[in-house]
Design an enzyme around this catalytic site. Structure first.
Site, short mmCIF file in Angstrom:
data_model
loop_
_atom_site.label_atom_id
_atom_site.label_comp_id
_atom_site.label_asym_id
_atom_site.label_seq_id
_atom_site.Cartn_x
_atom_site.Cartn_y
_atom_site.Cartn_z
N ARG A 109 -62.94 9.76 -15.07
CA ARG A 109 -63.64 9.51 -13.66
C ARG A 109 -62.94 11.85 -13.62
O ARG A 109 -61.49 11.61 -13.60
CB ARG A 109 -62.64 9.03 -13.02
N ASP A 231 -72.53 6.23 1.49
CA ASP A 231 -71.51 6.28 1.33
C ASP A 231 -70.44 6.99 2.20
O ASP A 231 -71.18 7.60 3.68
CB ASP A 231 -72.06 6.89 -0.05
N CYS A 271 -71.41 2.20 -2.38
CA CYS A 271 -71.55 2.05 -3.77
C CYS A 271 -69.56 1.37 -3.06
O CYS A 271 -68.91 0.68 -4.63
CB CYS A 271 -70.93 3.30 -4.00
#
Ligand code: CP
Ligand code: NVA
Length: 313
Positions: A109, A231, A271
Protein backbone atom coordinates in the site's frame (compact mmCIF):
# COMPACT_ATOMS: atom_id res chain seq x y z
CA UNK A 1 -10.08 -26.59 -3.46
CA UNK A 2 -9.79 -25.59 -7.10
CA UNK A 3 -7.07 -22.94 -7.51
CA UNK A 4 -8.48 -20.21 -9.79
CA UNK A 5 -6.47 -19.83 -12.99
CA UNK A 6 -5.89 -16.17 -13.91
CA UNK A 7 -3.97 -14.63 -16.76
CA UNK A 8 -1.72 -12.36 -14.67
CA UNK A 9 1.21 -13.07 -12.34
CA UNK A 10 0.52 -9.91 -10.30
CA UNK A 11 -2.61 -8.04 -9.25
CA UNK A 12 -1.81 -4.36 -9.76
CA UNK A 13 -5.10 -3.18 -11.27
CA UNK A 14 -8.36 -4.87 -12.25
CA UNK A 15 -7.20 -4.23 -15.82
CA UNK A 16 -4.70 -7.11 -15.28
CA UNK A 17 -7.69 -9.47 -15.31
CA UNK A 18 -10.19 -10.64 -17.91
CA UNK A 19 -13.90 -11.00 -17.25
CA UNK A 20 -13.36 -14.78 -17.03
CA UNK A 21 -10.53 -14.32 -14.51
CA UNK A 22 -12.83 -12.21 -12.32
CA UNK A 23 -15.59 -14.81 -12.44
CA UNK A 24 -13.12 -17.56 -11.54
CA UNK A 25 -12.01 -15.44 -8.55
CA UNK A 26 -15.68 -14.90 -7.59
CA UNK A 27 -16.32 -18.65 -7.72
CA UNK A 28 -13.32 -19.28 -5.47
CA UNK A 29 -14.30 -16.43 -3.10
CA UNK A 30 -17.79 -17.91 -2.72
CA UNK A 31 -16.33 -21.36 -1.94
CA UNK A 32 -13.85 -19.93 0.57
CA UNK A 33 -16.62 -17.90 2.21
CA UNK A 34 -18.74 -21.03 2.61
CA UNK A 35 -15.79 -22.86 4.14
CA UNK A 36 -15.11 -20.06 6.66
CA UNK A 37 -18.76 -20.19 7.76
CA UNK A 38 -18.38 -23.96 8.34
CA UNK A 39 -15.07 -23.48 10.16
CA UNK A 40 -13.27 -25.37 7.39
CA UNK A 41 -9.84 -24.11 6.30
CA UNK A 42 -7.81 -25.72 3.52
CA UNK A 43 -4.10 -25.03 3.91
CA UNK A 44 -3.53 -24.15 0.27
CA UNK A 45 -0.61 -21.83 1.13
CA UNK A 46 1.02 -23.92 3.85
CA UNK A 47 4.40 -22.46 4.90
CA UNK A 48 4.09 -19.62 2.37
CA UNK A 49 4.66 -16.04 3.44
CA UNK A 50 3.30 -12.71 2.29
CA UNK A 51 5.34 -9.55 2.97
CA UNK A 52 2.95 -6.62 3.45
CA UNK A 53 4.46 -3.14 3.01
CA UNK A 54 2.33 -0.29 4.32
CA UNK A 55 3.21 3.34 3.59
CA UNK A 56 -0.33 4.44 4.59
CA UNK A 57 -2.68 3.44 7.41
CA UNK A 58 -5.06 0.51 7.12
CA UNK A 59 -7.57 -1.51 9.11
CA UNK A 60 -9.41 -3.69 6.58
CA UNK A 61 -6.56 -4.39 4.16
CA UNK A 62 -4.06 -5.25 6.86
CA UNK A 63 -6.39 -7.37 8.96
CA UNK A 64 -8.03 -9.21 6.05
CA UNK A 65 -4.72 -10.10 4.37
CA UNK A 66 -3.13 -11.17 7.64
CA UNK A 67 -6.16 -13.23 8.66
CA UNK A 68 -6.51 -14.64 5.16
CA UNK A 69 -2.89 -15.84 5.04
CA UNK A 70 -3.28 -17.55 8.41
CA UNK A 71 -6.51 -19.27 7.31
CA UNK A 72 -4.72 -20.56 4.19
CA UNK A 73 -1.96 -22.07 6.29
CA UNK A 74 0.63 -19.37 5.66
CA UNK A 75 1.87 -16.28 7.42
CA UNK A 76 1.82 -12.53 6.71
CA UNK A 77 4.49 -10.05 7.78
CA UNK A 78 3.41 -6.51 8.54
CA UNK A 79 6.13 -4.14 7.33
CA UNK A 80 5.47 -0.50 8.07
CA UNK A 81 7.65 1.68 5.88
CA UNK A 82 8.63 3.56 9.06
CA UNK A 83 10.37 0.42 10.28
CA UNK A 84 11.93 -1.11 7.18
CA UNK A 85 14.88 0.32 5.25
CA UNK A 86 12.59 1.44 2.40
CA UNK A 87 11.64 4.33 4.70
CA UNK A 88 15.35 5.28 4.96
CA UNK A 89 15.93 5.32 1.23
CA UNK A 90 16.64 1.69 0.23
CA UNK A 91 15.34 1.44 -3.32
CA UNK A 92 12.15 -0.29 -4.37
CA UNK A 93 14.22 -2.45 -6.73
CA UNK A 94 16.52 -3.69 -3.96
CA UNK A 95 13.57 -4.19 -1.60
CA UNK A 96 11.83 -6.27 -4.28
CA UNK A 97 14.94 -8.41 -4.88
CA UNK A 98 15.53 -9.05 -1.18
CA UNK A 99 11.91 -9.89 -0.30
CA UNK A 100 11.84 -12.26 -3.29
CA UNK A 101 14.57 -14.33 -1.55
CA UNK A 102 12.47 -14.77 1.62
CA UNK A 103 8.80 -14.57 0.72
CA UNK A 104 6.26 -16.00 -1.72
CA UNK A 105 4.32 -12.80 -2.36
CA UNK A 106 4.33 -9.07 -1.63
CA UNK A 107 1.37 -6.82 -0.89
CA UNK A 108 2.04 -3.08 -0.92
CA UNK A 109 0.00 0.00 0.00
CA UNK A 110 1.71 3.16 -1.17
CA UNK A 111 1.33 6.56 -2.85
CA UNK A 112 2.39 6.62 -6.51
CA UNK A 113 1.17 3.72 -8.65
CA UNK A 114 4.54 3.69 -10.44
CA UNK A 115 6.11 2.35 -7.22
CA UNK A 116 3.91 -0.77 -7.32
CA UNK A 117 4.71 -1.27 -10.99
CA UNK A 118 8.44 -0.97 -10.23
CA UNK A 119 8.14 -3.40 -7.33
CA UNK A 120 6.45 -5.95 -9.60
CA UNK A 121 9.11 -5.43 -12.28
CA UNK A 122 11.97 -6.23 -9.89
CA UNK A 123 10.28 -8.93 -7.79
CA UNK A 124 10.46 -12.60 -8.76
CA UNK A 125 7.29 -13.25 -6.74
CA UNK A 126 3.68 -12.04 -7.23
CA UNK A 127 2.85 -8.47 -6.18
CA UNK A 128 -0.59 -7.33 -5.02
CA UNK A 129 -1.65 -3.68 -4.97
CA UNK A 130 -3.19 -2.92 -1.57
CA UNK A 131 -4.01 0.68 -2.65
CA UNK A 132 -2.19 3.42 -4.48
CA UNK A 133 -3.20 7.01 -5.22
CA UNK A 134 -4.59 5.73 -8.54
CA UNK A 135 -6.12 2.31 -7.90
CA UNK A 136 -7.59 0.07 -5.19
CA UNK A 137 -8.21 -3.19 -7.06
CA UNK A 138 -8.66 -5.48 -4.02
CA UNK A 139 -11.45 -3.18 -2.91
CA UNK A 140 -13.23 -3.10 -6.27
CA UNK A 141 -12.95 -6.90 -6.60
CA UNK A 142 -14.72 -7.34 -3.25
CA UNK A 143 -17.25 -4.65 -4.18
CA UNK A 144 -18.28 -6.39 -7.39
CA UNK A 145 -18.36 -9.72 -5.58
CA UNK A 146 -20.75 -8.16 -3.05
CA UNK A 147 -22.99 -7.12 -5.95
CA UNK A 148 -22.50 -10.45 -7.78
CA UNK A 149 -23.74 -12.35 -4.70
CA UNK A 150 -27.02 -10.42 -4.86
CA UNK A 151 -27.68 -10.40 -8.62
CA UNK A 152 -28.54 -12.86 -11.38
CA UNK A 153 -26.59 -10.86 -13.96
CA UNK A 154 -24.00 -8.29 -12.94
CA UNK A 155 -24.12 -6.85 -16.48
CA UNK A 156 -27.72 -5.76 -15.93
CA UNK A 157 -26.94 -3.60 -12.91
CA UNK A 158 -26.44 0.16 -12.60
CA UNK A 159 -23.86 1.37 -10.06
CA UNK A 160 -23.69 5.07 -9.25
CA UNK A 161 -20.59 6.41 -7.54
CA UNK A 162 -20.99 9.80 -5.85
CA UNK A 163 -18.06 11.94 -4.71
CA UNK A 164 -14.35 12.21 -5.42
CA UNK A 165 -12.96 10.72 -8.63
CA UNK A 166 -10.28 8.92 -6.62
CA UNK A 167 -8.49 5.55 -6.51
CA UNK A 168 -11.68 3.70 -5.52
CA UNK A 169 -13.72 5.40 -8.28
CA UNK A 170 -11.00 4.53 -10.80
CA UNK A 171 -11.00 0.86 -9.86
CA UNK A 172 -14.80 0.68 -9.88
CA UNK A 173 -14.78 2.23 -13.34
CA UNK A 174 -12.29 -0.27 -14.74
CA UNK A 175 -14.13 -3.16 -13.05
CA UNK A 176 -17.49 -2.11 -14.49
CA UNK A 177 -15.96 -1.72 -17.94
CA UNK A 178 -14.61 -5.30 -17.80
CA UNK A 179 -17.73 -6.87 -16.32
CA UNK A 180 -20.27 -5.01 -18.49
CA UNK A 181 -21.86 -3.32 -15.50
CA UNK A 182 -23.34 0.16 -16.12
CA UNK A 183 -21.59 2.81 -14.07
CA UNK A 184 -22.31 6.48 -13.52
CA UNK A 185 -19.76 8.59 -11.70
CA UNK A 186 -21.00 11.90 -10.29
CA UNK A 187 -18.24 14.22 -9.09
CA UNK A 188 -17.88 17.95 -8.60
CA UNK A 189 -16.27 19.71 -11.55
CA UNK A 190 -12.45 19.19 -11.56
CA UNK A 191 -12.72 16.12 -9.32
CA UNK A 192 -13.59 13.63 -12.07
CA UNK A 193 -11.47 10.46 -12.52
CA UNK A 194 -8.25 11.11 -14.39
CA UNK A 195 -8.38 11.15 -18.18
CA UNK A 196 -6.04 8.16 -18.71
CA UNK A 197 -8.26 5.97 -16.52
CA UNK A 198 -11.42 7.12 -18.29
CA UNK A 199 -9.87 6.38 -21.68
CA UNK A 200 -8.88 2.89 -20.55
CA UNK A 201 -12.40 2.29 -19.24
CA UNK A 202 -14.07 3.47 -22.46
CA UNK A 203 -11.84 1.11 -24.46
CA UNK A 204 -12.73 -1.88 -22.25
CA UNK A 205 -16.41 -0.92 -22.29
CA UNK A 206 -16.49 -1.17 -26.08
CA UNK A 207 -16.15 -4.97 -25.64
CA UNK A 208 -18.35 -5.46 -22.60
CA UNK A 209 -21.17 -3.03 -23.53
CA UNK A 210 -20.89 -1.35 -20.13
CA UNK A 211 -22.55 2.07 -20.23
CA UNK A 212 -20.25 4.67 -18.64
CA UNK A 213 -21.48 8.13 -17.66
CA UNK A 214 -19.30 10.77 -15.97
CA UNK A 215 -21.37 13.72 -14.77
CA UNK A 216 -21.59 16.56 -12.27
CA UNK A 217 -25.37 16.09 -11.88
CA UNK A 218 -26.04 14.03 -8.75
CA UNK A 219 -29.84 13.84 -9.10
CA UNK A 220 -29.65 12.53 -12.67
CA UNK A 221 -26.83 10.15 -11.72
CA UNK A 222 -28.86 8.32 -9.09
CA UNK A 223 -31.96 7.78 -11.26
CA UNK A 224 -32.49 4.02 -11.58
CA UNK A 225 -29.35 3.17 -9.58
CA UNK A 226 -29.33 -0.36 -8.11
CA UNK A 227 -26.26 0.46 -6.03
CA UNK A 228 -24.97 3.79 -4.78
CA UNK A 229 -21.34 3.93 -3.76
CA UNK A 230 -19.42 6.64 -2.00
CA UNK A 231 -15.98 7.20 -0.47
CA UNK A 232 -14.26 9.91 1.55
CA UNK A 233 -13.84 13.34 -0.04
CA UNK A 234 -10.21 13.50 1.09
CA UNK A 235 -8.06 10.44 0.49
CA UNK A 236 -4.94 9.48 2.41
CA UNK A 237 -2.04 11.70 1.43
CA UNK A 238 -4.31 14.50 0.15
CA UNK A 239 -5.05 16.10 3.51
CA UNK A 240 -3.67 19.47 2.35
CA UNK A 241 -6.63 19.75 -0.10
CA UNK A 242 -9.26 19.18 2.60
CA UNK A 243 -10.28 22.81 3.14
CA UNK A 244 -10.74 23.60 -0.55
CA UNK A 245 -12.85 20.47 -1.06
CA UNK A 246 -15.53 21.13 1.57
CA UNK A 247 -17.64 23.55 -0.51
CA UNK A 248 -17.70 21.83 -3.93
CA UNK A 249 -18.53 18.49 -2.31
CA UNK A 250 -21.49 19.67 -0.19
CA UNK A 251 -24.12 18.44 -2.69
CA UNK A 252 -22.39 15.09 -3.04
CA UNK A 253 -23.53 13.55 0.22
CA UNK A 254 -25.30 10.18 0.25
CA UNK A 255 -28.30 10.83 2.49
CA UNK A 256 -31.89 9.59 2.67
CA UNK A 257 -33.17 12.40 0.39
CA UNK A 258 -30.77 11.30 -2.32
CA UNK A 259 -31.62 7.62 -1.86
CA UNK A 260 -35.33 8.38 -2.36
CA UNK A 261 -34.53 9.77 -5.81
CA UNK A 262 -33.38 6.42 -7.27
CA UNK A 263 -36.94 5.11 -7.60
CA UNK A 264 -35.65 1.69 -6.49
CA UNK A 265 -34.78 -0.27 -3.38
CA UNK A 266 -31.17 0.80 -3.80
CA UNK A 267 -28.32 -0.70 -1.78
CA UNK A 268 -25.47 1.46 -0.50
CA UNK A 269 -21.77 0.61 -0.59
CA UNK A 270 -18.77 2.37 0.96
CA UNK A 271 -15.23 1.04 0.99
CA UNK A 272 -14.71 2.45 4.53
CA UNK A 273 -13.41 4.12 6.60
CA UNK A 274 -16.36 6.54 6.38
CA UNK A 275 -16.40 10.15 7.43
CA UNK A 276 -19.92 10.05 8.81
CA UNK A 277 -21.73 13.37 8.32
CA UNK A 278 -19.58 14.23 5.27
CA UNK A 279 -19.94 11.90 2.27
CA UNK A 280 -22.55 9.70 4.01
CA UNK A 281 -25.01 10.20 6.86
CA UNK A 282 -25.37 7.96 9.92
CA UNK A 283 -28.93 7.26 8.85
CA UNK A 284 -27.77 5.73 5.57
CA UNK A 285 -24.71 3.94 7.00
CA UNK A 286 -26.75 2.30 9.74
CA UNK A 287 -30.01 1.94 7.79
CA UNK A 288 -31.55 -0.96 5.87
CA UNK A 289 -30.06 0.11 2.52
CA UNK A 290 -26.50 -0.25 3.73
CA UNK A 291 -24.47 -3.36 2.86
CA UNK A 292 -21.12 -1.85 3.87
CA UNK A 293 -20.17 -4.45 6.45
CA UNK A 294 -20.98 -7.39 4.13
CA UNK A 295 -18.77 -5.57 1.65
CA UNK A 296 -15.96 -5.20 4.20
CA UNK A 297 -16.22 -8.91 5.08
CA UNK A 298 -15.87 -9.84 1.41
CA UNK A 299 -12.40 -8.27 1.34
CA UNK A 300 -11.25 -11.34 3.27
CA UNK A 301 -12.80 -13.93 0.97
CA UNK A 302 -11.86 -12.23 -2.30
CA UNK A 303 -8.26 -11.55 -1.28
CA UNK A 304 -7.87 -15.17 -0.21
CA UNK A 305 -8.98 -16.14 -3.72
CA UNK A 306 -6.38 -13.75 -5.19
CA UNK A 307 -3.65 -15.15 -2.92
CA UNK A 308 -4.56 -18.71 -3.93
CA UNK A 309 -4.51 -17.75 -7.62
CA UNK A 310 -1.14 -15.99 -7.41
CA UNK A 311 0.73 -17.97 -4.75
CA UNK A 312 -0.98 -21.36 -4.86
CA UNK A 313 0.28 -22.42 -8.26
N1 CP B 1 -11.19 -0.05 2.47
C1 CP B 1 -9.93 -0.15 2.90
O1 CP B 1 -9.00 -0.41 2.16
O2 CP B 1 -9.79 0.02 4.24
P1 CP B 1 -8.42 0.19 5.04
O3 CP B 1 -7.85 1.54 4.65
O4 CP B 1 -8.84 0.14 6.46
O5 CP B 1 -7.51 -0.93 4.66
N1 NVA C 1 -9.91 6.79 -1.21
C1 NVA C 1 -9.52 6.35 0.10
C2 NVA C 1 -9.75 4.87 0.25
C3 NVA C 1 -9.38 4.31 1.60
C4 NVA C 1 -9.59 2.84 1.67
C5 NVA C 1 -8.07 6.70 0.35
O1 NVA C 1 -7.24 6.50 -0.55
O2 NVA C 1 -7.76 7.20 1.44
Amino acid sequence: MKIPRISSEDFLTLGDLTREDIFRLFECSAALKKDVKKGKFEKVLENKTLAMIFEKNSTRTRVSFETGMLQLGGHALFLSSNDIQLGRGETIADTARVLSRYNDGIMIRTFGHDKVVALADYADIPVVNGLTDTYHPCQALADYFTIFEREKDIAKVKVTYIGDGNNVANSLLIGAAILGTDITIACPRKFEPEMAVMEKAYKLAANSYSKIVITNDVDKAVEGADYIYTDVWVSMGQEKDAAKKKKPFLNYQVNMDLLRKTGKDTKVLHCLPAHRGEEITDEVMDGRHSIVFDQAENRLHCQKAVLCALMGR
